[in-house]
Structure formats: C-alpha cells, structure tokens
Scaffold this motif. Sequence first.
Motif, PDB file in Angstrom:
ATOM      1  N   GLU A 186       0.747  -1.091  -0.183  1.00 15.11           N
ATOM      2  CA  GLU A 186      -0.017  -0.039   0.048  1.00 15.11           C
ATOM      3  C   GLU A 186       0.837   1.265  -0.010  1.00 15.11           C
ATOM      4  N   THR A 187       0.591   1.897  -1.103  1.00 16.25           N
ATOM      5  CA  THR A 187       1.360   3.282  -0.900  1.00 16.25           C
ATOM      6  C   THR A 187       0.243   4.500  -0.914  1.00 16.25           C
ATOM      7  N   THR A 188      -0.823   4.375  -0.866  1.00 18.64           N
ATOM      8  CA  THR A 188      -1.844   5.337  -0.974  1.00 18.64           C
ATOM      9  C   THR A 188      -2.991   5.247   0.293  1.00 18.64           C
ATOM     10  N   PRO A 189      -3.617   6.361   0.781  1.00 19.43           N
ATOM     11  CA  PRO A 189      -4.072   6.277   1.827  1.00 19.43           C
ATOM     12  C   PRO A 189      -5.476   5.353   1.526  1.00 19.43           C
ATOM     13  N   HIS A 190      -6.259   4.699   2.667  1.00 23.34           N
ATOM     14  CA  HIS A 190      -7.149   3.789   2.235  1.00 23.34           C
ATOM     15  C   HIS A 190      -8.556   4.931   2.132  1.00 23.34           C
ATOM     16  N   PRO A 191      -9.249   4.849   1.238  1.00 21.50           N
ATOM     17  CA  PRO A 191     -10.372   5.997   0.858  1.00 21.50           C
ATOM     18  C   PRO A 191     -11.551   5.018   1.688  1.00 21.50           C
TER      19      PRO A 191
ATOM     20  N   VAL B 285     -12.936   5.314 -15.211  1.00 16.91           N
ATOM     21  CA  VAL B 285     -13.506   5.353 -13.708  1.00 16.91           C
ATOM     22  C   VAL B 285     -12.870   6.632 -13.251  1.00 16.91           C
ATOM     23  N   LEU B 286     -14.076   7.501 -12.904  1.00 19.72           N
ATOM     24  CA  LEU B 286     -13.831   8.795 -12.991  1.00 19.72           C
ATOM     25  C   LEU B 286     -14.529   9.093 -11.519  1.00 19.72           C
ATOM     26  N   PRO B 287     -14.306  10.370 -10.576  1.00 22.32           N
ATOM     27  CA  PRO B 287     -14.713  10.635  -9.604  1.00 22.32           C
ATOM     28  C   PRO B 287     -15.946  11.403  -9.759  1.00 22.32           C
ATOM     29  N   CYS B 288     -16.532  11.855 -11.073  1.00 22.57           N
ATOM     30  CA  CYS B 288     -17.646  12.416 -11.314  1.00 22.57           C
ATOM     31  C   CYS B 288     -17.658  12.533 -12.944  1.00 22.57           C
ATOM     32  N   HIS B 289     -18.895  12.589 -13.275  1.00 27.45           N
ATOM     33  CA  HIS B 289     -19.130  12.864 -15.026  1.00 27.45           C
ATOM     34  C   HIS B 289     -18.223  13.619 -15.547  1.00 27.45           C
ATOM     35  N   ALA B 290     -17.974  14.963 -15.107  1.00 25.66           N
ATOM     36  CA  ALA B 290     -17.476  15.927 -15.546  1.00 25.66           C
ATOM     37  C   ALA B 290     -15.975  16.042 -15.643  1.00 25.66           C
TER      38      ALA B 290
ATOM     39  N   VAL C 118     -11.643   0.162 -16.537  1.00 25.68           N
ATOM     40  CA  VAL C 118     -12.158  -1.242 -15.949  1.00 25.68           C
ATOM     41  C   VAL C 118     -11.536  -2.325 -16.857  1.00 25.68           C
ATOM     42  N   ARG C 119     -11.201  -1.954 -18.127  1.00 26.08           N
ATOM     43  CA  ARG C 119     -10.598  -3.036 -19.048  1.00 26.08           C
ATOM     44  C   ARG C 119      -9.260  -3.425 -18.721  1.00 26.08           C
ATOM     45  N   ASP C 120      -8.511  -2.606 -17.848  1.00 31.12           N
ATOM     46  CA  ASP C 120      -7.167  -2.694 -17.487  1.00 31.12           C
ATOM     47  C   ASP C 120      -6.814  -3.157 -16.249  1.00 31.12           C
ATOM     48  N   HIS C 121      -7.802  -2.844 -15.140  1.00 34.04           N
ATOM     49  CA  HIS C 121      -7.443  -3.086 -14.022  1.00 34.04           C
ATOM     50  C   HIS C 121      -8.773  -3.603 -13.066  1.00 34.04           C
ATOM     51  N   PRO C 122      -8.664  -4.305 -12.202  1.00 37.70           N
ATOM     52  CA  PRO C 122      -9.849  -4.522 -11.121  1.00 37.70           C
ATOM     53  C   PRO C 122     -10.378  -3.390 -10.775  1.00 37.70           C
ATOM     54  N   LEU C 123     -11.692  -3.373 -10.220  1.00 38.54           N
ATOM     55  CA  LEU C 123     -12.179  -1.961  -9.808  1.00 38.54           C
ATOM     56  C   LEU C 123     -11.642  -1.754  -8.547  1.00 38.54           C
ATOM     57  N   ALA C 124     -11.268  -2.877  -7.613  1.00 38.62           N
ATOM     58  CA  ALA C 124     -10.845  -2.562  -6.267  1.00 38.62           C
ATOM     59  C   ALA C 124      -9.423  -1.748  -6.268  1.00 38.62           C
ATOM     60  N   TRP C 125      -8.587  -2.379  -7.279  1.00 40.17           N
ATOM     61  CA  TRP C 125      -7.033  -1.455  -7.570  1.00 40.17           C
ATOM     62  C   TRP C 125      -7.392  -0.304  -7.964  1.00 40.17           C
ATOM     63  N   ILE C 126      -8.342   0.096  -9.029  1.00 36.63           N
ATOM     64  CA  ILE C 126      -8.514   1.346  -9.299  1.00 36.63           C
ATOM     65  C   ILE C 126      -9.146   2.511  -8.234  1.00 36.63           C
ATOM     66  N   TRP C 127      -9.996   1.899  -7.281  1.00 40.63           N
ATOM     67  CA  TRP C 127     -10.618   2.718  -6.209  1.00 40.63           C
ATOM     68  C   TRP C 127      -9.660   3.006  -5.351  1.00 40.63           C
ATOM     69  N   ARG C 128      -8.494   2.332  -5.103  1.00 37.65           N
ATOM     70  CA  ARG C 128      -7.496   2.262  -4.031  1.00 37.65           C
ATOM     71  C   ARG C 128      -6.265   3.153  -4.503  1.00 37.65           C
ATOM     72  N   HIS C 129      -5.843   2.729  -5.871  1.00 33.64           N
ATOM     73  CA  HIS C 129      -4.585   3.123  -6.452  1.00 33.64           C
ATOM     74  C   HIS C 129      -4.495   3.965  -7.389  1.00 33.64           C
ATOM     75  N   SER C 130      -5.572   4.142  -8.345  1.00 39.09           N
ATOM     76  CA  SER C 130      -5.731   5.085  -9.148  1.00 39.09           C
ATOM     77  C   SER C 130      -5.124   6.619  -8.961  1.00 39.09           C
ATOM     78  N   PRO C 131      -4.068   6.966  -9.723  1.00 40.83           N
ATOM     79  CA  PRO C 131      -3.482   8.138  -9.444  1.00 40.83           C
ATOM     80  C   PRO C 131      -4.225   9.505  -9.616  1.00 40.83           C
TER      81      PRO C 131
END
Length: 383
Positions: free
Chosen positions: A12-17, A269-274, A286-299
């Motif tokens: 883990e290198t990022t805070p837990h959301p 995967v975006l934090p909002c539609h805009a 989601v074509r490249d990563h599991p959602l769990a990884w994206i939610w925790r680690h996406s820059p």
Amino acid sequence: MSELIDTSSREETTPHPEMPMAVLAEMTHRCPLRCPYCSNPLALSRASDELSTEDWRRVIDELPEIGVLQLHFSGGEPLIRKDLVELVRHAGQAGLYTNLITSAVLLDATKVAALAEAGLNHVQISFQGSREEEEADRIAGMPGAHLRKLEAARQIREADLPLTVNAVMHRQNLDQLPEMIDLAVDLGAGRLEVAHVQYYGWALKNRAALIPTLDQLERATEIVEEAIRRLKGILVIDYVIPDYYARRPKQCMGGWGQRFFNISPDGKVLPCHAAASITGLSFDSVRDHPLAWIWRHSPALNRYRGVDWMRAPCRNCEYREIDRGGCRCQAFALTGEAENTDPACALSPRHEEIFALAATESAEDRRRLLYRAHGGGVWESEG
C-alpha cells in the motif's frame, strides 16, 4: 481487451479511501435529445468503444466486493443499449439497488414491464419544461419529447415503480417552476429534484442564455421553500442552486473519490461525470484493472482526495473537511487550474468576478441556444 492487472498483493502506498456507496454507470453517450446543458463531455465516446455486455456484467460483479450499494444506469440515454434489461437483472442478482436515469422518450409499456420484471428499483425522468410541449421540446431539441415523457411517467407509476422527476431549471423555464412542482405531484412522483443548471461542458457554452438573474433565483428559492412546507409527506424536494450565486461551495459528489465514482461508456473510472474535462489527468479503465485496484490506487482518483492537495485559503479553512474544497471541475473551468479554490466560495479571489459575470450574462436578452448536432457539429436554435 487487455488482461486485468491483479495488484492486490502490492504494498500500500496510498491512503485508504472510504468504501464507495454509489456508482453512476454511463452506458452510452448516444441520446435522441440535444439538451443545451448536456452534462456529457464535449468529446463523446463512440458506440464502437462502449463496454460490452460481458464487460458490464464483470464490473457489476465487482461492485459489491468494494462496498457499492447503489447502481445508477445513465447515459446519454441508457435505453439505447439493447442489453439494459439484462444488466438491470444482473445487478439485482448481485444485491445492488438499481436506478434508471432516463429522458424516457424511448420508454413504452413493454420496456417498462420488462424492466420492472427484471427487478428495477427506481426511475428518474428529466423534464425540460411543463407548460407547453413546444417550449419543452425546443429545449430538448426533439419534437414530441414532452408528451412521450408524460406517458412514460404514467406507465412507470402504473407498474408501481417509484418515480423521481428531475426538473432542470434555468432562465428560459424558471417561470414554469410552480407548474413543474404541480406536475411532479400529478405524476405521482415521490421525489422532485429542482436542479438549476451547473455550468460545465456544454452548459458552459450556453451560460449566457441559461443563467438566471439573482431576482429569478431568489423568487425560485421562495417557491421551493413554500412547496417543501406545503407538500411535506407528499413530495420530497431537493433543491440545487447555481454555484455562481453561492457563498460556500457544495461538497461535490461527497468529495473527490470519497463515496462515489462514475464509469464512462468506454470504461474509464472517474470521480464524477465532468472530471474528464480536467486536462492532464489520465483515468484508469476497468478494461485494464480490477475496480478494487482502481478505487485504492488510481493516481487520478487519489489526486484530490483528502485535504493534503489543497492550497490556501482552502488548506487553512475550517470547512475543508466539510466541503472538501468544492468542485475541482468548476475550479478548472473558471480559473484554468483544478487546484485553485472553487470560485463558488466567497474566499476565492475570483468569487466576486464570477458573481459579476453571472449578473451581466443573466441580464442579456438571449434565447438562442447552441445544440450538439447528431453526427457531430453544432446548430443554433431560432430562440
């Protein structure tokens, strides 16, 4: 589709959301309407780039694993997707609460029955007006749209599905607000969302023709407050004012990447539609990563999480944990930098400038609207 990257064992290198509560699934950017305040990005995803049925089924299966409770099917117009009923059923089987956000112009009794049988929990229909089909249809950019919406709403209630009316308000239809409230009651809606247009993307192009005057906004607020008291126990009313006239910014989507995310038609995967309007950010798919990884680690999702990213005056503000700095998309659209204070906040050095801009543009006698033409390009209404 590229192979998904399993990084569950990565240090883990990022805070837990927080665990996400709700997801907006933008099934497609295709839509028969041409609303001049469309919240879809200026550059739309092509139909050929949309996630497949199997992609969506896999994504739906992953949602409960990361804590998601609600799935909102949206677009564009989600009813354009031929697999919508199948995906609604799959989401219900996964234990998700499902909501259809629709223009309703493609709904008929057969589709309503199929969606109800598949387990759909709720429907939200947007209305562009209430008084005259011609005026509402002019805003929607589609002849006959209003009558189709009215019929679809009746069919939804006959199927015993809960209904929300989304009344998108602006200078050209605010005089119809009392009738919009009455319409929601007449249609048997349990909830009415009186949502003033927010000026991102396509709406920003039409701001001078849509933004209300301060007097109009104050009168609208009085009407809504009276209706909330009068209709207590009959109709729940949510009220959203234009950010340009606010003194404090709203907690946009509960905060960037805090409790909500959006999946675009092509799987980003975006934090909002805009959020895609903010240049310089690259959103994981989601074509490249599991959602769990994206939610925790996406820059991109981690970029504006928490408060450490904030500049002054946000960094030292007593409300920083409450409003989360306001809207990053609006900060970018109006100041050119997403890290700047949202100009909706009175502490922003741009606040008075934006307020004055709203006052100037709202005083213009402009009714002509720019519309997104089907197949690309722009066309202008006669007003």
